[in-house]
Design an enzyme around this catalytic site. Structure first.
Site, mmCIF file in Angstrom:
data_model
loop_
_atom_site.group_PDB
_atom_site.id
_atom_site.type_symbol
_atom_site.label_atom_id
_atom_site.label_comp_id
_atom_site.label_asym_id
_atom_site.label_seq_id
_atom_site.Cartn_x
_atom_site.Cartn_y
_atom_site.Cartn_z
ATOM 1 N N ASP A 294 7.884 -2.425 -2.875
ATOM 2 C CA ASP A 294 7.480 -3.811 -3.076
ATOM 3 C C ASP A 294 8.561 -4.586 -3.823
ATOM 4 O O ASP A 294 9.240 -4.048 -4.699
ATOM 5 C CB ASP A 294 6.169 -3.822 -3.874
ATOM 6 C CG ASP A 294 5.498 -5.173 -3.874
ATOM 7 O OD1 ASP A 294 5.324 -5.744 -2.785
ATOM 8 O OD2 ASP A 294 5.123 -5.655 -4.957
ATOM 9 N N GLU A 341 10.150 -4.413 1.262
ATOM 10 C CA GLU A 341 9.404 -5.674 1.254
ATOM 11 C C GLU A 341 10.390 -6.758 0.826
ATOM 12 O O GLU A 341 10.669 -6.944 -0.353
ATOM 13 C CB GLU A 341 8.219 -5.576 0.291
ATOM 14 C CG GLU A 341 7.267 -6.777 0.345
ATOM 15 C CD GLU A 341 7.667 -7.883 -0.604
ATOM 16 O OE1 GLU A 341 8.130 -8.937 -0.108
ATOM 17 O OE2 GLU A 341 7.534 -7.704 -1.818
ATOM 18 N N ASP A 394 -1.472 -9.653 0.457
ATOM 19 C CA ASP A 394 -1.397 -10.893 -0.317
ATOM 20 C C ASP A 394 -1.707 -12.136 0.519
ATOM 21 O O ASP A 394 -1.775 -13.242 -0.035
ATOM 22 C CB ASP A 394 -0.003 -11.050 -0.932
ATOM 23 C CG ASP A 394 0.202 -10.161 -2.143
ATOM 24 O OD1 ASP A 394 -0.793 -9.825 -2.812
ATOM 25 O OD2 ASP A 394 1.351 -9.800 -2.427
#
Length: 493
Positions: A294, A341, A394
């Protein structure tokens, strides 16, 4: 090789006990993936959740979440009776996780299993002892940290008495003697979690499906990671963060995002040969088949915000470790299957780092369609080697997003997807992901179920009501798996 998969977190699996777990529902979902022709099961971080219930704010980056230990499997192992847990009120809404209720009910039940484990002398079992030895580098600190935290009614380590806060050897030795049984309980929970995890992973892999896990770039301040390794973070003399992590102001957040995580002291990591990070990636590579990192852009440069600021506006960019870190990981671990990401404010240096690593980046279709702008996320602009998502944890659900579009925004999407209605858009957007040139296509389970914003997993910068969505029994139908399988076959995934 072209492939595809579904994003579905463990907590969202159906269960009569308040939250998804590693039991029968997980095996049923694996069977569904197989029937649907999918080769990837993506999940969110499986570490223990802390305040706010976010899997991205954990008490340990190495430990497994005790909430995911399946109670029925413990009963099959002779460590529980059905009456110990089946009749408890685990929540009023089967489509939502009630984390406060889970917190209050789960640990007393798990302590009954632990006592049965002790009565059967399980702590002397060779497999248990081997587990403790194998995971000693993180497990001893984690178990002591959790035992101390529960003894102090959940207080963060930053508020503990000075000798424990600063990990003075005599204080740690005294705590280990005093809390011996409590430490054993937290060690047992990790043993139970990873025993169930390994069984599930073996079953999933046997079906030809790979598990794609998630590694947040940062860790929580109130974690065993920071308490045990303060020298690896930018803390002041009082062990408080000098600076904290976040994102700068942008179109989506006018004052930026203030995450509040402590920031790594990358020079200290460099002096250790990035040992902590190598161990962390090795751990992720051992429990998952693929690993998504991430906020990848933070390895090139990260947004550093003065501690105490109420917004992210006054932060500044600082240089990250760059390729030096990933070279070190490769030297020690060889090639690890990593997805980066790379969303957000992406600069040329970030693109250069991504290219040098060779990691696939992400393209999210919910970010692709802006009137008058040809985005790199649009299917015709994507490149081989990337991973195409309909949306992430998200984002709003696909149907929630489509339902929110109006005017030209909606028209651009309908024209591009050749849809005559909002309803047609849903599966046409999924088909765009599956039909893209991207090596991998992934959609959330909520998108395949056509669920609206009520099933959204997370709304960034909103502290309450996230991470709660659950699937209910009966939603995984043969007709749905057949439809997904047909789509997958059409696009050679």
């Amino acid at each position: 090789m072209r492939t595809s998969g579904i994003l579905m977190h463990i907590s969202s699996l159906p269960s009569p006990y308040g939250i998804g777990a590693l039991g029968q529902a997980a095996y049923d979902f694996a069977d569904f993936l197989s029937a649907a022709g999918q080769k990837i099961w993506q999940i969110l971080p499986v570490a223990p959740t802390s305040y706010g219930d976010s899997p991205y704010q954990s008490f340990s980056t190495f430990a497994g979440n005790p909430y995911f230990i399946d109670l029925d499997l413990l009963a099959e192992d002779g460590l529980l009776e059905k009456a110990d847990y089946a009749d408890l009120n685990w929540g009023e809404d089967p489509q939502r996780v009630d984390y406060a209720r889970i917190y209050s009910l789960r640990f007393p039940v798990l302590k009954k299993a632990f006592r049965a484990f002790l009565d059967g002398k399980g702590e002397m079992d060779k497999a248990y002892l081997a587990f403790l030895e194998k995971n000693r580098s993180w497990l001893e600190d984690y178990a002591l940290y959790m035992a101390l935290k529960f003894r102090q009614n959940g207080a963060p380590w930053t508020l503990w008495e000075e000798p424990l806060r600063r990990r003075e050897p005599e204080a740690l030795q005294a705590a280990r003697r005093e809390l011996r049984e409590e430490i054993g309980f937290w060690q047992f929970l990790q043993y139970a979690f990873f025993a169930q995890w390994e069984r599930l992973k073996a079953y999933v892999n046997q079906l030809g499906i790979r598990l794609l896990g998630d590694a947040p770039i940062y860790v929580a301040l109130d974690s065993a990671d920071v308490w045990a390794n303060p020298e690896l973070f930018l803390l002041d003399e009082d062990l408080a963060p000098a600076v904290v992590a976040g994102c700068p102001p942008d179109y989506f957040a006018k004052t930026g995002q203030l995450w509040g995580n402590p920031i790594y002291d990358w020079e200290a990591h460099r002096k250790t040969g990035y040992r902590w990070w190598v161990d962390r990636v090795a751990h992720g590579a051992a429990i998952f088949d693929l690993l998504r990192i991430d906020h990848f852009r933070g390895f090139e440069s990260f947004w550093s915000i003065p501690a105490g600021d109420e917004t992210a506006e006054n932060g500044r960019w600082e240089k990250g470790p760059g390729m030096e870190l990933f070279n070190r990981i490769r030297e020690e671990l060889g090639e690890v299957s990593i997805i980066a990401e790379d969303l957000g404010m992406i600069t040329e240096p970030v693109r250069a780092l991504l290219k040098e690593t060779g990691f696939p980046g992400m393209k999210v279709l919910q970010f692709a369609f802006t009137p008058g702008y040809e985005s790199d996320y649009m299917p015709h602009r994507q490149v081989r080697g990337c991973v195409c998502y309909t949306g992430t944890h998200d984002n709003d659900t696909l149907w929630g997003w489509i339902s929110s579009l109006e005017g030209e925004d909606l028209q651009v999407l309908m024209d591009y997807s050749r849809s005559r209605s909002r309803e047609e858009c849903l599966w046409n957007v999924i088909a765009m992901a599956w039909g893209s040139v991207a090596d991998t296509a992934i959609a959330t389970m909520q998108d395949f179920l056509g669920l609206g914003s009520e099933a959204r997993m997370n709304t960034p910068s909103v502290p309450d009501g996230n991470w709660c969505w659950r699937m209910v029994p009966g939603q995984l139908t043969d007709s749905l798996s057949e439809r997904i399988a047909a789509l997958t076959k059409i696009y050679w995934r």
